[in-house]
Design a protein around this motif. Structure first.
Motif, mmCIF file in Angstrom:
data_model
loop_
_atom_site.group_PDB
_atom_site.id
_atom_site.type_symbol
_atom_site.label_atom_id
_atom_site.label_comp_id
_atom_site.label_asym_id
_atom_site.label_seq_id
_atom_site.Cartn_x
_atom_site.Cartn_y
_atom_site.Cartn_z
ATOM 1 N N ASP A 132 0.834 -1.200 0.000
ATOM 2 C CA ASP A 132 0.000 0.000 0.000
ATOM 3 C C ASP A 132 0.869 1.250 0.000
ATOM 4 O O ASP A 132 2.075 1.195 0.179
ATOM 5 N N ALA A 133 0.211 2.362 -0.259
ATOM 6 C CA ALA A 133 0.884 3.658 -0.295
ATOM 7 C C ALA A 133 -0.025 4.665 0.399
ATOM 8 O O ALA A 133 -1.238 4.460 0.510
ATOM 9 N N VAL A 134 0.555 5.745 0.870
ATOM 10 C CA VAL A 134 -0.208 6.812 1.509
ATOM 11 C C VAL A 134 -0.551 7.847 0.450
ATOM 12 O O VAL A 134 0.330 8.323 -0.273
ATOM 13 N N HIS A 135 -1.824 8.183 0.366
ATOM 14 C CA HIS A 135 -2.282 9.159 -0.622
ATOM 15 C C HIS A 135 -2.802 10.388 0.110
ATOM 16 O O HIS A 135 -3.645 10.272 1.012
ATOM 17 N N LEU A 136 -2.280 11.561 -0.246
ATOM 18 C CA LEU A 136 -2.710 12.837 0.324
ATOM 19 C C LEU A 136 -3.328 13.663 -0.797
ATOM 20 O O LEU A 136 -2.732 13.776 -1.866
ATOM 21 N N ARG A 137 -4.504 14.224 -0.557
ATOM 22 C CA ARG A 137 -5.187 15.007 -1.592
ATOM 23 C C ARG A 137 -5.799 16.256 -0.964
ATOM 24 O O ARG A 137 -6.424 16.205 0.080
ATOM 25 N N LEU A 138 -5.617 17.371 -1.648
ATOM 26 C CA LEU A 138 -6.221 18.641 -1.264
ATOM 27 C C LEU A 138 -7.134 19.099 -2.386
ATOM 28 O O LEU A 138 -6.707 19.197 -3.532
ATOM 29 N N SER A 139 -8.403 19.358 -2.059
ATOM 30 C CA SER A 139 -9.333 20.015 -2.980
ATOM 31 C C SER A 139 -9.546 21.404 -2.426
ATOM 32 O O SER A 139 -9.977 21.561 -1.279
ATOM 33 N N LEU A 140 -9.243 22.410 -3.213
ATOM 34 C CA LEU A 140 -9.209 23.782 -2.733
ATOM 35 C C LEU A 140 -10.165 24.655 -3.525
ATOM 36 O O LEU A 140 -10.117 24.691 -4.754
ATOM 37 N N ASN A 141 -11.050 25.350 -2.823
ATOM 38 C CA ASN A 141 -11.974 26.280 -3.457
ATOM 39 C C ASN A 141 -11.285 27.637 -3.512
ATOM 40 O O ASN A 141 -11.008 28.242 -2.478
ATOM 41 N N MET A 142 -11.023 28.118 -4.704
ATOM 42 C CA MET A 142 -10.278 29.358 -4.875
ATOM 43 C C MET A 142 -11.159 30.610 -4.785
ATOM 44 O O MET A 142 -10.649 31.719 -4.715
ATOM 45 N N ALA A 143 -12.492 30.444 -4.787
ATOM 46 C CA ALA A 143 -13.398 31.595 -4.729
ATOM 47 C C ALA A 143 -13.230 32.330 -3.394
ATOM 48 O O ALA A 143 -13.275 31.706 -2.334
ATOM 49 N N PRO A 144 -13.038 33.648 -3.415
ATOM 50 C CA PRO A 144 -12.810 34.399 -2.179
ATOM 51 C C PRO A 144 -13.976 34.330 -1.190
ATOM 52 O O PRO A 144 -13.786 34.510 -0.004
#
Length: 180
Positions: free
Chosen positions: A151-163
């Motif tokens: 297995d592997a470690v998965h890191l994910r960021l979903s970022l809302n850029m709207a101010p």
């Protein structure tokens, strides 16, 4: 093969670094180290994660818990850090999820990149190029793999850029099958 001990080294490196390294933008509203402290160091310990969150946060239930869990089954907490609320959750599938309710989007992206590139000793990193999803979310992802591990470690960021976004970003971490 799970790898909790190696994440402690990453966390120590991040937390002992200069404040400029821990907060790349100097914005105290961007504490990615909260995510690292909770999700990475306790990735192999769901009950330890729950105990830690019970000590520092408020357990959520109902719709708010489901919002923090992204509709998945599990447990959720609201944690305040420097008067800024964050949602933390642990899904029954073993995924840690952090909801960043506010903050500087470029600063959050820089913090996450610093964390994602801080690969534990003995691991390799695969970085997915940042991409913009159909809904306008900017996505960053890293996978850490220890050769010989299933297995592997998965890191994910979903970022809302709207101010004016109500939720600024969501960080996920969990194990995924290692690619052959």
């Amino acid at each position: 093969m799970k790898c909790k001990a190696h994440f402690a080294g990453v966390l120590t490196t991040l937390l002992l670094a200069s404040p400029a390294a821990v907060h790349a933008t100097g914005d105290p509203g961007v504490p990615i180290h909260l995510f690292a402290e909770s999700c990475l160091t306790l990735l192999d310990d769901a009950s330890g994660f729950a105990e830690a969150m019970d000590r520092v946060g408020h357990r959520l239930d109902g719709k708010l818990a489901q919002d923090m869990l992204g509709g998945l089954a599990g447990k959720a907490w609201l944690v305040n850090h420097d008067d800024v609320p964050y949602g933390f959750s642990w899904t029954d599938q073993g995924m840690c999820r952090t909801v960043i309710i506010q903050g500087d989007a470029p600063g959050i992206a820089a913090e996450f990149a610093l964390l994602g590139r801080s690969v534990p000793t003995g691991y390799t990193m695969q970085e997915e190029p940042p991409s913009t999803e159909d809904d306008g979310q900017l996505t960053h992802a890293y996978t850490w793999h220890k050769p010989g591990s299933d297995d592997a470690v998965h890191l994910r960021l979903s970022l809302n850029m709207a101010p004016t976004a109500h939720v600024r970003g969501i960080v996920l971490v969990g194990y995924v099958p290692a690619e052959p």
